[in-house]
Motif scaffolding. Structure first.
Motif, PDB file in Angstrom:
ATOM      1  N   UNK A  83       8.403  11.904   6.787  1.00  0.00           N
ATOM      2  CA  UNK A  83       7.950  10.858   7.694  1.00  0.00           C
ATOM      3  C   UNK A  83       7.199   9.768   6.936  1.00  0.00           C
ATOM      4  N   UNK A  84       6.442  10.142   5.908  1.00  0.00           N
ATOM      5  CA  UNK A  84       5.686   9.157   5.137  1.00  0.00           C
ATOM      6  C   UNK A  84       6.615   8.214   4.375  1.00  0.00           C
ATOM      7  N   UNK A  85       7.699   8.734   3.819  1.00  0.00           N
ATOM      8  CA  UNK A  85       8.641   7.878   3.100  1.00  0.00           C
ATOM      9  C   UNK A  85       9.369   6.941   4.074  1.00  0.00           C
ATOM     10  N   UNK A  86       9.662   7.442   5.263  1.00  0.00           N
ATOM     11  CA  UNK A  86      10.255   6.578   6.278  1.00  0.00           C
ATOM     12  C   UNK A  86       9.258   5.515   6.742  1.00  0.00           C
ATOM     13  N   UNK A  87       7.994   5.889   6.800  1.00  0.00           N
ATOM     14  CA  UNK A  87       6.962   4.928   7.195  1.00  0.00           C
ATOM     15  C   UNK A  87       6.869   3.795   6.175  1.00  0.00           C
TER      16      UNK A  87
ATOM     17  N   UNK B 249       0.804  -1.221   0.000  1.00  0.00           N
ATOM     18  CA  UNK B 249       0.000   0.000   0.000  1.00  0.00           C
ATOM     19  C   UNK B 249       0.834   1.266   0.000  1.00  0.00           C
ATOM     20  N   UNK B 250       2.063   1.169   0.475  1.00  0.00           N
ATOM     21  CA  UNK B 250       2.970   2.323   0.521  1.00  0.00           C
ATOM     22  C   UNK B 250       4.006   2.290  -0.610  1.00  0.00           C
ATOM     23  N   UNK B 251       3.732   1.532  -1.654  1.00  0.00           N
ATOM     24  CA  UNK B 251       4.749   1.338  -2.700  1.00  0.00           C
ATOM     25  C   UNK B 251       5.152   2.643  -3.387  1.00  0.00           C
ATOM     26  N   UNK B 252       4.239   3.602  -3.517  1.00  0.00           N
ATOM     27  CA  UNK B 252       4.605   4.870  -4.168  1.00  0.00           C
ATOM     28  C   UNK B 252       5.660   5.616  -3.358  1.00  0.00           C
ATOM     29  N   UNK B 253       5.541   5.551  -2.037  1.00  0.00           N
ATOM     30  CA  UNK B 253       6.501   6.241  -1.166  1.00  0.00           C
ATOM     31  C   UNK B 253       7.851   5.538  -1.120  1.00  0.00           C
ATOM     32  N   UNK B 254       7.915   4.336  -1.665  1.00  0.00           N
ATOM     33  CA  UNK B 254       9.182   3.607  -1.711  1.00  0.00           C
ATOM     34  C   UNK B 254      10.022   3.979  -2.927  1.00  0.00           C
ATOM     35  N   UNK B 255       9.465   4.776  -3.830  1.00  0.00           N
ATOM     36  CA  UNK B 255      10.173   5.166  -5.050  1.00  0.00           C
ATOM     37  C   UNK B 255      11.518   5.806  -4.755  1.00  0.00           C
ATOM     38  N   UNK B 256      12.568   5.321  -5.414  1.00  0.00           N
ATOM     39  CA  UNK B 256      13.905   5.875  -5.228  1.00  0.00           C
ATOM     40  C   UNK B 256      14.624   5.388  -3.985  1.00  0.00           C
ATOM     41  N   UNK B 257      14.051   4.421  -3.286  1.00  0.00           N
ATOM     42  CA  UNK B 257      14.654   3.951  -2.034  1.00  0.00           C
ATOM     43  C   UNK B 257      15.125   2.494  -2.122  1.00  0.00           C
ATOM     44  N   UNK B 258      15.245   1.977  -3.329  1.00  0.00           N
ATOM     45  CA  UNK B 258      15.599   0.559  -3.487  1.00  0.00           C
ATOM     46  C   UNK B 258      16.907   0.216  -2.762  1.00  0.00           C
TER      47      UNK B 258
ATOM     48  N   UNK C  61       9.350   2.620   4.378  1.00  0.00           N
ATOM     49  CA  UNK C  61      10.495   1.749   4.647  1.00  0.00           C
ATOM     50  C   UNK C  61      10.237   0.915   5.892  1.00  0.00           C
ATOM     51  N   UNK C  62       9.656   1.536   6.905  1.00  0.00           N
ATOM     52  CA  UNK C  62       9.331   0.826   8.147  1.00  0.00           C
ATOM     53  C   UNK C  62       8.452  -0.379   7.883  1.00  0.00           C
ATOM     54  N   UNK C  63       7.460  -0.230   7.021  1.00  0.00           N
ATOM     55  CA  UNK C  63       6.551  -1.337   6.730  1.00  0.00           C
ATOM     56  C   UNK C  63       7.284  -2.512   6.076  1.00  0.00           C
ATOM     57  N   UNK C  64       8.207  -2.221   5.179  1.00  0.00           N
ATOM     58  CA  UNK C  64       8.969  -3.286   4.530  1.00  0.00           C
ATOM     59  C   UNK C  64       9.863  -4.002   5.547  1.00  0.00           C
ATOM     60  N   UNK C  65      10.545  -3.235   6.381  1.00  0.00           N
ATOM     61  CA  UNK C  65      11.454  -3.823   7.362  1.00  0.00           C
ATOM     62  C   UNK C  65      10.695  -4.658   8.389  1.00  0.00           C
ATOM     63  N   UNK C  66       9.555  -4.151   8.849  1.00  0.00           N
ATOM     64  CA  UNK C  66       8.749  -4.899   9.820  1.00  0.00           C
ATOM     65  C   UNK C  66       8.235  -6.199   9.207  1.00  0.00           C
ATOM     66  N   UNK C  67       7.843  -6.136   7.941  1.00  0.00           N
ATOM     67  CA  UNK C  67       7.382  -7.350   7.255  1.00  0.00           C
ATOM     68  C   UNK C  67       8.502  -8.379   7.173  1.00  0.00           C
ATOM     69  N   UNK C  68       9.734  -7.906   6.938  1.00  0.00           N
ATOM     70  CA  UNK C  68      10.875  -8.812   6.855  1.00  0.00           C
ATOM     71  C   UNK C  68      11.155  -9.470   8.205  1.00  0.00           C
ATOM     72  N   UNK C  69      11.110  -8.679   9.257  1.00  0.00           N
ATOM     73  CA  UNK C  69      11.345  -9.219  10.604  1.00  0.00           C
ATOM     74  C   UNK C  69      10.295 -10.268  10.945  1.00  0.00           C
ATOM     75  N   UNK C  70       9.023  -9.925  10.739  1.00  0.00           N
ATOM     76  CA  UNK C  70       7.949 -10.873  11.037  1.00  0.00           C
ATOM     77  C   UNK C  70       8.050 -12.119  10.161  1.00  0.00           C
ATOM     78  N   UNK C  71       8.458 -11.918   8.908  1.00  0.00           N
ATOM     79  CA  UNK C  71       8.543 -13.047   7.983  1.00  0.00           C
ATOM     80  C   UNK C  71       9.616 -14.040   8.372  1.00  0.00           C
TER      81      UNK C  71
END
Length: 254
Positions: free
Chosen positions: A177-181, A62-71, A183-193
């Protein structure tokens, strides 16, 4: 589980998926719900962790647009989250249940303070870098080890993992803060995964609980992303602080 209990767990998963996508701390909804229905604490913690993984993934999507340029940033920090999540999962399986009872509230409160004073702390960090003649163009060096430690905590328990991550990312990375959020969602998903994968192999898992929480969390993750992206920075920061304080009080009371 009765039909009523099953519905309640799905709704708890929905609420947790929503709040995890926006802030974090969804575990504070699902974990007590499972305990109230008689699920043993360790089984509840493990099953809850696995069940929330799909919601973390949909929140990140859902936050994929805010991930642009942060690969590059995401790939680099993912290594810290994966390693930390694995360490945390092993600690959960090896250490006594009460081992982190003292440090967990302290970490949550630290995350709240970091988020609350993030603008001033960020300005101070930048000023220190410029004064030392080493101006940071990207992320600060300490972001990776801090994300690693947050991953350890997330793999072990996970409540308010998002609050801690937002504190670290908000100060160590010069962006909205939204762009950091995002990234936070991806990292949290990785930890939980990664923690969930370990639990699925070696721990006692209630797969009905996993399915119920997961079905609600998937919808909640998408819903939370839509709501979270519309929040102004001040409101988002205030929400993170409030949720973090609630988590702090709830864990102390528990």
């Amino acid at each position: 589980m009765s039909l009523f209990e099953c519905v309640a767990v799905v709704l708890a998963g929905l609420a947790a998926g929503t709040i995890n996508s926006v802030v974090g701390s969804g575990t504070l909804i699902t974990f007590p719900t499972l305990l109230a229905f008689g699920v043993p604490p360790v089984v509840a913690n493990v099953s809850n962790n696995i069940g929330l993984v799909p919601g973390s993934v949909t929140g990140a999507i859902g936050y994929r647009d805010e991930l642009g340029g942060q690969r590059a940033r995401v790939v680099r920090l993912l290594s810290a989250s994966v390693l930390g999540g694995a360490i945390g999962a092993v600690l959960l399986l090896r250490l006594p249940e009460g081992a982190f009872e003292t440090i967990v509230p302290v970490l949550i409160l630290l995350g709240v303070v970091l988020v609350l004073f993030q603008p001033r702390l960020s300005a101070w960090v930048r000023a220190r870098s410029e004064a030392s003649g080493v101006e940071t163009q990207g992320d600060h060096w300490w972001v990776w080890p801090a994300v690693l430690l947050t991953g350890v905590y997330g793999g072990y328990f996970g409540a308010a993992q998002g609050v801690l991550l937002m504190g670290v990312l908000g100060i160590g990375i010069a962006q909205s803060l939204q762009r950091s959020n995002a990234v936070k969602n991806v990292l949290a998903a990785a930890v939980n995964g990664v923690a969930g994968t370990i639990f699925a192999v070696v721990a006692d898992v209630d797969w009905l609980v996993v399915a119920l929480i997961g079905s609600g969390a998937v919808v909640g993750g998408l819903l939370g992303a839509r709501v979270g992206k519309r929040l102004p920075p001040v409101v988002l920061r205030a929400l993170i602080v409030v949720v973090g304080l609630v988590a702090f009080v709830a864990i102390l009371a528990g």
